[in-house]
Design a protein around this motif. Structure first.
Motif, PDB file in Angstrom:
ATOM      1  N   LYS A 104      -2.103  -0.697   5.832  1.00  0.00           N
ATOM      2  CA  LYS A 104      -1.399  -1.942   6.208  1.00  0.00           C
ATOM      3  C   LYS A 104      -0.434  -1.531   7.332  1.00  0.00           C
ATOM      4  CE  LYS A 104       1.747  -3.312   3.341  1.00  0.00           C
ATOM      5  NZ  LYS A 104       2.335  -3.748   2.069  1.00  0.00           N
ATOM      6  N   SER A 107       1.766   2.562   1.349  1.00  0.00           N
ATOM      7  CA  SER A 107       1.225   2.621  -0.019  1.00  0.00           C
ATOM      8  C   SER A 107      -0.110   3.358  -0.056  1.00  0.00           C
ATOM      9  CB  SER A 107       1.060   1.209  -0.573  1.00  0.00           C
ATOM     10  OG  SER A 107       2.329   0.647  -0.823  1.00  0.00           O
ATOM     11  N   ALA A 149       9.962   3.200  -0.465  1.00  0.00           N
ATOM     12  CA  ALA A 149      10.700   3.651  -1.649  1.00  0.00           C
ATOM     13  C   ALA A 149       9.809   4.290  -2.710  1.00  0.00           C
ATOM     14  CB  ALA A 149      11.450   2.469  -2.238  1.00  0.00           C
ATOM     15  N   GLY A 150       8.813   3.535  -3.174  1.00  0.00           N
ATOM     16  CA  GLY A 150       7.994   3.991  -4.300  1.00  0.00           C
ATOM     17  C   GLY A 150       6.991   5.029  -3.863  1.00  0.00           C
ATOM     18  N   LYS A 155       0.818  -7.316  -0.406  1.00  0.00           N
ATOM     19  CA  LYS A 155       2.246  -7.022  -0.623  1.00  0.00           C
ATOM     20  C   LYS A 155       3.014  -7.179   0.695  1.00  0.00           C
ATOM     21  CE  LYS A 155       3.416  -2.852  -1.864  1.00  0.00           C
ATOM     22  NZ  LYS A 155       4.069  -1.619  -2.303  1.00  0.00           N
TER      23      LYS A 155
HETATM   24  C1  3PG Z   1       8.028   0.446  -1.250  1.00  0.00           C
HETATM   25  O1  3PG Z   1       7.804   1.097  -2.275  1.00  0.00           O
HETATM   26  O2  3PG Z   1       8.688   0.903  -0.297  1.00  0.00           O
HETATM   27  C2  3PG Z   1       7.534  -0.969  -1.153  1.00  0.00           C
HETATM   28  O3  3PG Z   1       6.757  -1.301  -2.249  1.00  0.00           O
HETATM   29  C3  3PG Z   1       6.816  -1.278   0.156  1.00  0.00           C
HETATM   30  O4  3PG Z   1       5.502  -0.818   0.197  1.00  0.00           O
HETATM   31  P1  3PG Z   1       4.611  -0.952   1.523  1.00  0.00           P
HETATM   32  O5  3PG Z   1       5.126   0.008   2.542  1.00  0.00           O
HETATM   33  O6  3PG Z   1       3.215  -0.611   1.096  1.00  0.00           O
HETATM   34  O7  3PG Z   1       4.708  -2.362   2.029  1.00  0.00           O
END
Ligand code: 3PG
Length: 306
Positions: free
Chosen positions: A9, A56, A78-79, A271
Motif C-alpha cells: 500500500k 504492513s 507503529a504495529g 486500512k
Molecule cells: C500502524 O501500525 O502503524 C498502523 O496500523 C498503520 O499501518 P499501515 O502503514 O499499513 O497503514
C-alpha cells in the motif's frame, strides 16, 4: 548501501521524495517496490538490500532468508506484528518501528468513524452527538493519547485502561484511569481499540467484554482485526440489536457482518488510518533516518527485537 522501500500500500509521492532525500544525503541507493501483488516480487527485490522500509508488509522467515545482505528492517508505523521478530534476530537483522509518527492520522480516523456511527452512517435519520458521551480508550499509547485529545475537543468524557501505563500519565491528560478492561467497557458508550496484536491480546475482545457495554454501544477498531473474537462479536450483535461495530481493519467475516448487520456495521475497504500525506511523510522519513543513524552510528533506540 541499498535501501528497499517495499510498500504493498504505497506512501504518498511526497513522502517517497522525502525518504529519497534522506537516503541521497547519506549516499545510499533507494529502490522502490510499490503496489506489489505477489510475495515473489518482494523475495526477489530484497535479495541485495542492506536495509528495508515496510508498512504492513509481511516480513517472515522466508523473506529474511532471501535477504542475504539485510542489516535492518524498519516498519514505518507503529504495529510490528507483521515482522517475524525471532527470525529477524536469528538472521542478525535489527527490526525497528517508528512509534508515534502516524498516530494523529489514526486517531482522527477513529473519531471520524465515531461521528459516522452516531449519525447512523449518514442515512438521513436523526442520530446523536459525541458531546457528553463516555469514551473508553483501550490502551493509552500514542494513538490512544491523540484520540483522548481530540475526543476532549468534542466534549466527550474520556476514560482509559492500559495495564502498562501509570495513572499519572492519564490524569495529566485529563483522562480518568480505570483499572480493568471490564470497568472500561461497563462504563463507556463508545470503546476505541488501540491495543497491539500480541499472543496476549489475540481474540481478547469477546462477547463477555463487549456485552458489558451499555445500550447503544459502539465499538471502534483502528487497531488490528486479530484482537477481535469475530464469532463471538457476531453472536453478541445478533443478540443485542443496539450494538454497532465500525472498523478500519476489515474482519475475516466481513461478508457475514455486512449481511447480518446493515446500518450497524462498517469497515473501510483498505486500512486507511495512517493513509495521509502527513503520516506517510512523518513515518517514512523517520524510518529512513533511523536506517542511516543505525548504519552510520549504530543507534538502536527504536529496535523492537532486542
Ligand atoms: C500502524 O501500525 O502503524 C498502523 O496500523 C498503520 O499501518 P499501515 O502503514 O499499513 O497503514
Amino acid at each position: 548501501m541499498k535501501v528497499l522501500l517495499a510498500t504493498e500500500k504505497p506512501f504518498a509521492a511526497v513522502a517517497v521524495k522525502g525518504i529519497k532525500e534522506v537516503t541521497d544525503a547519506a549516499g545510499y541507493e533507494l529502490v522502490l517496490l510499490e503496489k506489489y501483488t505477489d510475495k515473489s516480487q518482494l523475495l526477489e527485490a530484497v535479495a541485495d538490500a542492506d536495509a528495508l522500509i515496510i508498512r504492513s508488509d509481511k516480513v517472515d522467515a522466508e523473506v529474511l532468508e532471501a535477504a542475504k545482505q539485510l542489516k535492518i528492517v524498519v516498519r514505518a508505523g507503529a504495529g510490528y506484528d507483521n515482522i517475524d521478530l525471532e527470525a529477524a534476530t536469528a538472521h542478525k537483522v535489527v527490526a525497528m518501528n517508528t512509534p508515534g509518527q502516524n498516530a494523529n492520522a489514526v486517531a482522527e480516523l477513529a473519531l471520524g468513524l465515531m461521528v459516522y456511527a452516531v449519525r447512523n452512517f449518514y442515512n438521513g435519520t436523526s442520530g446523536s452527538e459525541l458531546k457528553g458521551k463516555k469514551i473508553g480508550i483501550h490502551a493509552f499509547g500514542n494513538v490512544g493519547r491523540n484520540v483522548a485529545r481530540i475526543a476532549q475537543g468534542f466534549g466527550m468524557d474520556v476514560l482509559a485502561y492500559d495495564a502498562y501505563c501509570p495513572d499519572e500519565a492519564m490524569i495529566a491528560a485529563a483522562v480518568t484511569p480505570v483499572h480493568s478492561a471490564e470497568d472500561l467497557y461497563r462504563n463507556c458508550d463508545i470503546v476505541s481499540l488501540h491495543i497491539p496484536a500480541t499472543a496476549e491480546t489475540r481474540q481478547s475482545i469477546n462477547r463477555a467484554l463487549v456485552g458489558m457495554m451499555p445500550k447503544g454501544a459502539i465499538l471502534v477498531n483502528t487497531a488490528r482485526k486479530e484482537v477481535i473474537n469475530e464469532d463471538e462479536l457476531i453472536a453478541l450483535m445478533q443478540e443485542r440489536q443496539d450494538i454497532k461495530y465500525v472498523t478500519d481493519i476489515m474482519p475475516d467475516a466481513d461478508m457475514k457482518f455486512r449481511s447480518l448487520f446493515p446500518g450497524r456495521y462498517f469497515a473501510t475497504p483498505k486500512k486507511m488510518g495512517a493513509q495521509t500525506t502527513e503520516a506517510n511523510t512523518n513515518a517514512g522519513i523517520a524510518a529512513a533516518r533511523q536506517i542511516v543513524d543505525f548504519i552510520e552510528n549504530g543507534n538502536t533506540r527504536f529496535q523492537v527485537n532486542k
